[in-house]
Design a protein around this motif. Sequence first.
Motif, PDB file in Angstrom:
ATOM      1  N   VAL A 138       0.816  -1.202   0.000  1.00 50.16           N
ATOM      2  CA  VAL A 138       0.000   0.000   0.000  1.00 50.16           C
ATOM      3  C   VAL A 138       0.856   1.261   0.000  1.00 50.16           C
ATOM      4  O   VAL A 138       1.766   1.382   0.823  1.00 50.16           O
ATOM      5  CB  VAL A 138      -0.920  -0.011   1.243  1.00 50.16           C
ATOM      6  CG1 VAL A 138      -1.817   1.197   1.277  1.00 50.16           C
ATOM      7  CG2 VAL A 138      -1.742  -1.294   1.281  1.00 50.16           C
ATOM      8  N   PRO A 139       0.575   2.227  -0.913  1.00 56.87           N
ATOM      9  CA  PRO A 139       1.323   3.487  -0.910  1.00 56.87           C
ATOM     10  C   PRO A 139       1.212   4.187   0.451  1.00 56.87           C
ATOM     11  O   PRO A 139       0.149   4.204   1.065  1.00 56.87           O
ATOM     12  CB  PRO A 139       0.650   4.301  -2.012  1.00 56.87           C
ATOM     13  CG  PRO A 139       0.077   3.279  -2.934  1.00 56.87           C
ATOM     14  CD  PRO A 139      -0.376   2.166  -2.016  1.00 56.87           C
ATOM     15  N   MET A 140       2.314   4.750   0.897  1.00 57.43           N
ATOM     16  CA  MET A 140       2.414   5.328   2.231  1.00 57.43           C
ATOM     17  C   MET A 140       2.811   6.801   2.141  1.00 57.43           C
ATOM     18  O   MET A 140       3.564   7.195   1.250  1.00 57.43           O
ATOM     19  CB  MET A 140       3.486   4.561   3.011  1.00 57.43           C
ATOM     20  CG  MET A 140       3.695   5.018   4.429  1.00 57.43           C
ATOM     21  SD  MET A 140       5.104   4.193   5.219  1.00 57.43           S
ATOM     22  CE  MET A 140       4.684   2.486   5.037  1.00 57.43           C
ATOM     23  N   VAL A 141       2.300   7.601   3.082  1.00 58.40           N
ATOM     24  CA  VAL A 141       2.670   9.016   3.152  1.00 58.40           C
ATOM     25  C   VAL A 141       4.117   9.112   3.607  1.00 58.40           C
ATOM     26  O   VAL A 141       4.499   8.555   4.635  1.00 58.40           O
ATOM     27  CB  VAL A 141       1.742   9.783   4.124  1.00 58.40           C
ATOM     28  CG1 VAL A 141       2.197  11.224   4.249  1.00 58.40           C
ATOM     29  CG2 VAL A 141       0.293   9.705   3.667  1.00 58.40           C
ATOM     30  N   VAL A 165      -5.325   4.739   6.216  1.00 58.22           N
ATOM     31  CA  VAL A 165      -5.366   3.925   7.426  1.00 58.22           C
ATOM     32  C   VAL A 165      -4.068   4.151   8.186  1.00 58.22           C
ATOM     33  O   VAL A 165      -3.038   4.457   7.606  1.00 58.22           O
ATOM     34  CB  VAL A 165      -5.577   2.412   7.141  1.00 58.22           C
ATOM     35  CG1 VAL A 165      -6.950   2.164   6.564  1.00 58.22           C
ATOM     36  CG2 VAL A 165      -4.493   1.867   6.248  1.00 58.22           C
ATOM     37  N   ARG A 166      -4.175   3.972   9.504  1.00 62.55           N
ATOM     38  CA  ARG A 166      -3.001   4.172  10.358  1.00 62.55           C
ATOM     39  C   ARG A 166      -3.067   3.250  11.559  1.00 62.55           C
ATOM     40  O   ARG A 166      -4.121   3.011  12.122  1.00 62.55           O
ATOM     41  CB  ARG A 166      -2.943   5.638  10.747  1.00 62.55           C
ATOM     42  CG  ARG A 166      -2.731   5.968  12.160  1.00 62.55           C
ATOM     43  CD  ARG A 166      -2.661   7.441  12.538  1.00 62.55           C
ATOM     44  NE  ARG A 166      -2.784   8.405  11.498  1.00 62.55           N
ATOM     45  CZ  ARG A 166      -3.557   9.476  11.558  1.00 62.55           C
ATOM     46  NH1 ARG A 166      -4.287   9.732  12.612  1.00 62.55           N
ATOM     47  NH2 ARG A 166      -3.608  10.305  10.566  1.00 62.55           N
ATOM     48  N   GLY A 169       3.568   8.026   7.413  1.00 63.14           N
ATOM     49  CA  GLY A 169       3.373   6.617   7.745  1.00 63.14           C
ATOM     50  C   GLY A 169       1.959   6.126   7.488  1.00 63.14           C
ATOM     51  O   GLY A 169       1.734   4.921   7.400  1.00 63.14           O
ATOM     52  N   ASP A 170       0.990   7.044   7.349  1.00 63.49           N
ATOM     53  CA  ASP A 170      -0.372   6.624   6.998  1.00 63.49           C
ATOM     54  C   ASP A 170      -0.341   5.995   5.612  1.00 63.49           C
ATOM     55  O   ASP A 170       0.442   6.392   4.746  1.00 63.49           O
ATOM     56  CB  ASP A 170      -1.327   7.818   6.981  1.00 63.49           C
ATOM     57  CG  ASP A 170      -1.660   8.342   8.368  1.00 63.49           C
ATOM     58  OD1 ASP A 170      -1.215   7.743   9.367  1.00 63.49           O
ATOM     59  OD2 ASP A 170      -2.356   9.372   8.441  1.00 63.49           O
ATOM     60  N   ARG A 171      -1.225   5.035   5.399  1.00 61.98           N
ATOM     61  CA  ARG A 171      -1.289   4.358   4.100  1.00 61.98           C
ATOM     62  C   ARG A 171      -2.583   4.732   3.387  1.00 61.98           C
ATOM     63  O   ARG A 171      -3.644   4.706   3.976  1.00 61.98           O
ATOM     64  CB  ARG A 171      -1.180   2.852   4.296  1.00 61.98           C
ATOM     65  CG  ARG A 171       0.177   2.491   4.878  1.00 61.98           C
ATOM     66  CD  ARG A 171       0.283   1.017   5.190  1.00 61.98           C
ATOM     67  NE  ARG A 171       1.421   0.761   6.033  1.00 61.98           N
ATOM     68  CZ  ARG A 171       2.584   0.266   5.598  1.00 61.98           C
ATOM     69  NH1 ARG A 171       2.736  -0.003   4.335  1.00 61.98           N
ATOM     70  NH2 ARG A 171       3.571   0.055   6.440  1.00 61.98           N
ATOM     71  N   LEU A 172      -2.428   5.083   2.125  1.00 60.57           N
ATOM     72  CA  LEU A 172      -3.565   5.488   1.296  1.00 60.57           C
ATOM     73  C   LEU A 172      -4.217   4.246   0.716  1.00 60.57           C
ATOM     74  O   LEU A 172      -3.553   3.418   0.094  1.00 60.57           O
ATOM     75  CB  LEU A 172      -3.074   6.405   0.178  1.00 60.57           C
ATOM     76  CG  LEU A 172      -4.103   6.958  -0.783  1.00 60.57           C
ATOM     77  CD1 LEU A 172      -5.156   7.794  -0.049  1.00 60.57           C
ATOM     78  CD2 LEU A 172      -3.423   7.803  -1.858  1.00 60.57           C
TER      79      LEU A 172
END
Length: 82
Positions: free
Chosen positions: A13-16, A68-69, A32-35
């Motif tokens: 999953v792509p991550m910030v 999501v986090r 670290g949040d994932r889009l």
Amino acid sequence: KGEGLFNPPAGGVPMVHAIKADSPMAYHVNVGDRLITVDGDDVTCMTAMQVSKLIALKSDQERVMVFVRGFEIEYGSESLGV
């Protein structure tokens, strides 16, 4: 503008990666949040480049992004740390 995404080393999953202080999302999204979706489209199997292109297509419009986090999610047959 001002957000950065990258793919975790194992793909997934792509991550910030970074958020500029003047970004509209600065108070809502953390590094670290994932889009997982953009305007209802699942982006969990896309590369960061594909996601960036998708977001850029609507750069003049309001978009809905779901992140999501801090917990494990199940995706397909593998568990991804989120």
